[in-house]
Design an enzyme around this catalytic site. Sequence first.
Site, PDB file in Angstrom:
ATOM      1  N   ASP A 144       3.716   7.127  -1.003  1.00  0.00           N
ATOM      2  CA  ASP A 144       4.883   7.932  -0.636  1.00  0.00           C
ATOM      3  C   ASP A 144       5.486   8.610  -1.866  1.00  0.00           C
ATOM      4  O   ASP A 144       5.049   8.377  -2.993  1.00  0.00           O
ATOM      5  CB  ASP A 144       5.917   7.029   0.064  1.00  0.00           C
ATOM      6  CG  ASP A 144       6.566   7.739   1.234  1.00  0.00           C
ATOM      7  OD1 ASP A 144       7.008   8.896   1.051  1.00  0.00           O
ATOM      8  OD2 ASP A 144       6.644   7.146   2.321  1.00  0.00           O
ATOM      9  N   ILE A 145       6.498   9.399  -1.608  1.00  0.00           N
ATOM     10  CA  ILE A 145       7.210  10.061  -2.706  1.00  0.00           C
ATOM     11  C   ILE A 145       7.992   9.004  -3.501  1.00  0.00           C
ATOM     12  O   ILE A 145       8.304   7.930  -2.973  1.00  0.00           O
ATOM     13  CB  ILE A 145       8.173  11.143  -2.164  1.00  0.00           C
ATOM     14  CG1 ILE A 145       9.139  10.535  -1.135  1.00  0.00           C
ATOM     15  CG2 ILE A 145       7.393  12.291  -1.534  1.00  0.00           C
ATOM     16  CD1 ILE A 145      10.264  11.464  -0.720  1.00  0.00           C
ATOM     17  N   PRO A 146       8.305   9.322  -4.771  1.00  0.00           N
ATOM     18  CA  PRO A 146       8.984   8.323  -5.600  1.00  0.00           C
ATOM     19  C   PRO A 146      10.246   7.751  -4.961  1.00  0.00           C
ATOM     20  O   PRO A 146      10.475   6.540  -5.015  1.00  0.00           O
ATOM     21  CB  PRO A 146       9.307   9.106  -6.886  1.00  0.00           C
ATOM     22  CG  PRO A 146       8.275  10.184  -6.938  1.00  0.00           C
ATOM     23  CD  PRO A 146       7.971  10.554  -5.521  1.00  0.00           C
ATOM     24  N   LYS A 186       0.851  -1.200   0.000  1.00  0.00           N
ATOM     25  CA  LYS A 186       0.000   0.000   0.000  1.00  0.00           C
ATOM     26  C   LYS A 186       0.880   1.242   0.000  1.00  0.00           C
ATOM     27  O   LYS A 186       0.710   2.151   0.810  1.00  0.00           O
ATOM     28  CB  LYS A 186      -0.942   0.006   1.202  1.00  0.00           C
ATOM     29  CG  LYS A 186      -2.006  -1.065   1.119  1.00  0.00           C
ATOM     30  CD  LYS A 186      -3.315  -0.652   1.725  1.00  0.00           C
ATOM     31  CE  LYS A 186      -4.395  -1.666   1.424  1.00  0.00           C
ATOM     32  NZ  LYS A 186      -4.054  -3.061   1.755  1.00  0.00           N
ATOM     33  N   GLY A 188     -18.839  -8.922   2.972  1.00  0.00           N
ATOM     34  CA  GLY A 188     -20.203  -9.040   2.447  1.00  0.00           C
ATOM     35  C   GLY A 188     -20.399  -9.478   1.018  1.00  0.00           C
ATOM     36  O   GLY A 188     -21.459 -10.005   0.686  1.00  0.00           O
ATOM     37  N   GLY A 202      -9.476 -13.103   2.365  1.00  0.00           N
ATOM     38  CA  GLY A 202      -8.673 -13.324   3.557  1.00  0.00           C
ATOM     39  C   GLY A 202      -9.424 -14.077   4.633  1.00  0.00           C
ATOM     40  O   GLY A 202      -9.362 -15.310   4.723  1.00  0.00           O
ATOM     41  N   ARG A 203     -10.157 -13.311   5.455  1.00  0.00           N
ATOM     42  CA  ARG A 203     -10.782 -13.914   6.636  1.00  0.00           C
ATOM     43  C   ARG A 203     -11.674 -15.109   6.327  1.00  0.00           C
ATOM     44  O   ARG A 203     -11.712 -16.073   7.099  1.00  0.00           O
ATOM     45  CB  ARG A 203     -11.590 -12.845   7.393  1.00  0.00           C
ATOM     46  CG  ARG A 203     -10.714 -11.912   8.178  1.00  0.00           C
ATOM     47  CD  ARG A 203     -11.475 -10.721   8.662  1.00  0.00           C
ATOM     48  NE  ARG A 203     -11.776  -9.770   7.598  1.00  0.00           N
ATOM     49  CZ  ARG A 203     -12.458  -8.639   7.758  1.00  0.00           C
ATOM     50  NH1 ARG A 203     -12.919  -8.323   8.944  1.00  0.00           N
ATOM     51  NH2 ARG A 203     -12.674  -7.816   6.746  1.00  0.00           N
TER      52      ARG A 203
HETATM   53  P1  XMP Z   1     -10.825  -9.877   4.037  1.00  0.00           P
HETATM   54  O1  XMP Z   1     -11.946  -8.940   4.357  1.00  0.00           O
HETATM   55  O2  XMP Z   1     -11.185 -10.863   2.987  1.00  0.00           O
HETATM   56  O3  XMP Z   1      -9.729  -8.881   3.406  1.00  0.00           O
HETATM   57  O4  XMP Z   1     -10.199 -10.482   5.226  1.00  0.00           O
HETATM   58  C1  XMP Z   1      -8.801  -9.343   2.525  1.00  0.00           C
HETATM   59  C2  XMP Z   1      -7.811  -8.286   2.090  1.00  0.00           C
HETATM   60  O5  XMP Z   1      -8.436  -7.273   1.389  1.00  0.00           O
HETATM   61  C3  XMP Z   1      -7.737  -6.077   1.625  1.00  0.00           C
HETATM   62  N1  XMP Z   1      -8.686  -4.998   1.455  1.00  0.00           N
HETATM   63  C4  XMP Z   1      -8.372  -3.839   0.897  1.00  0.00           C
HETATM   64  N2  XMP Z   1      -7.217  -3.394   0.413  1.00  0.00           N
HETATM   65  N3  XMP Z   1      -8.294  -1.382  -0.128  1.00  0.00           N
HETATM   66  C5  XMP Z   1      -7.180  -2.140  -0.101  1.00  0.00           C
HETATM   67  O6  XMP Z   1      -6.133  -1.698  -0.561  1.00  0.00           O
HETATM   68  C6  XMP Z   1      -9.482  -1.794   0.342  1.00  0.00           C
HETATM   69  O7  XMP Z   1     -10.464  -1.099   0.300  1.00  0.00           O
HETATM   70  C7  XMP Z   1      -9.521  -3.101   0.881  1.00  0.00           C
HETATM   71  N4  XMP Z   1     -10.514  -3.816   1.423  1.00  0.00           N
HETATM   72  C8  XMP Z   1      -9.964  -5.000   1.759  1.00  0.00           C
HETATM   73  C9  XMP Z   1      -7.230  -6.155   3.025  1.00  0.00           C
HETATM   74  O8  XMP Z   1      -6.024  -5.428   3.127  1.00  0.00           O
HETATM   75  C10 XMP Z   1      -7.032  -7.638   3.220  1.00  0.00           C
HETATM   76  O9  XMP Z   1      -5.695  -7.992   3.009  1.00  0.00           O
END
Ligand code: XMP
Length: 229
Positions: free
Chosen positions: A67-69, A64, A175, A192-193
């Site tokens: 930042d600056i280049p 994510k 969701g 992820g979760r």
């Molecule tokens: P869950 O909710 O499935 O999340 O556990 C999985 C991954 O999604 C990323 N995530 C985001 N990353 N902008 C992002 O750059 C977002 O709006 C966003 N929403 C979810 C989160 O970092 C996690 O790794």
Amino acid sequence: MTKDKGIIFAADIQQESMLLAIAQETCAYIRGVKVGGVALYENGWGLIEKIKRVCPRPVYADLKLMDIPYVAEKLASRAFRHGADGIMVCGACGRDTLSVCRKCAGDKMVFVFTQFTHSSGLITDRMADTYVGVALETGCDGIQVPANRPVRIGKVREWVGDGLKIVSCGIGAQGAPMGSAIKAGADYEIIGRAIYERALAGESPREAAVDACHAAELVDKAMNLLTLS
Ligand code: XMP
């Protein structure tokens, strides 16, 4: 030619042994692993190579970068040196930072974060469109578009065609149903979760990954049939 579609596992797990075990167990059903601050701050850059040893899939470092280049280049090059197959950079950084990251990536990938999945995020559709435009201009490989905003996925796909991969977060815990982002036009669903919490609860993360993989495949097959008919 059909495009590759599927699941990227978001391994936001601090405990390295648990993370590696889940990556290994779900490997056959995913197209890649995404690691961000939660796992990298805790375990260091070496984690990337360790994941690749147990799960030979692309590993994306979700830095994510915002930042600056000069600073972005330092971090991006560290990630690639440690084996990352791609990085995530925030679109709000603009052209210079994205260009530097793209150059640093060589044959690896740069994904641009365009908009939040959570409802109080402050990036408007108009701002997100600007980030998509800069991603195209700077030759980035993909963009992140929220799965819980499927209309956005459809609109952006119409705009960029095959010019950018679309990866989509917000499936499961936030969701959006599994398969829904691919149905709307995404290439990969980042989950992820909905996968790793099964393991943390003592259940099988493999089953969750299988479900997610099947949902993605079913949607993809149905869409290909529609294209052929
Ligand atoms: P869950 O909710 O499935 O999340 O556990 C999985 C991954 O999604 C990323 N995530 C985001 N990353 N902008 C992002 O750059 C977002 O709006 C966003 N929403 C979810 C989160 O970092 C996690 O790794």
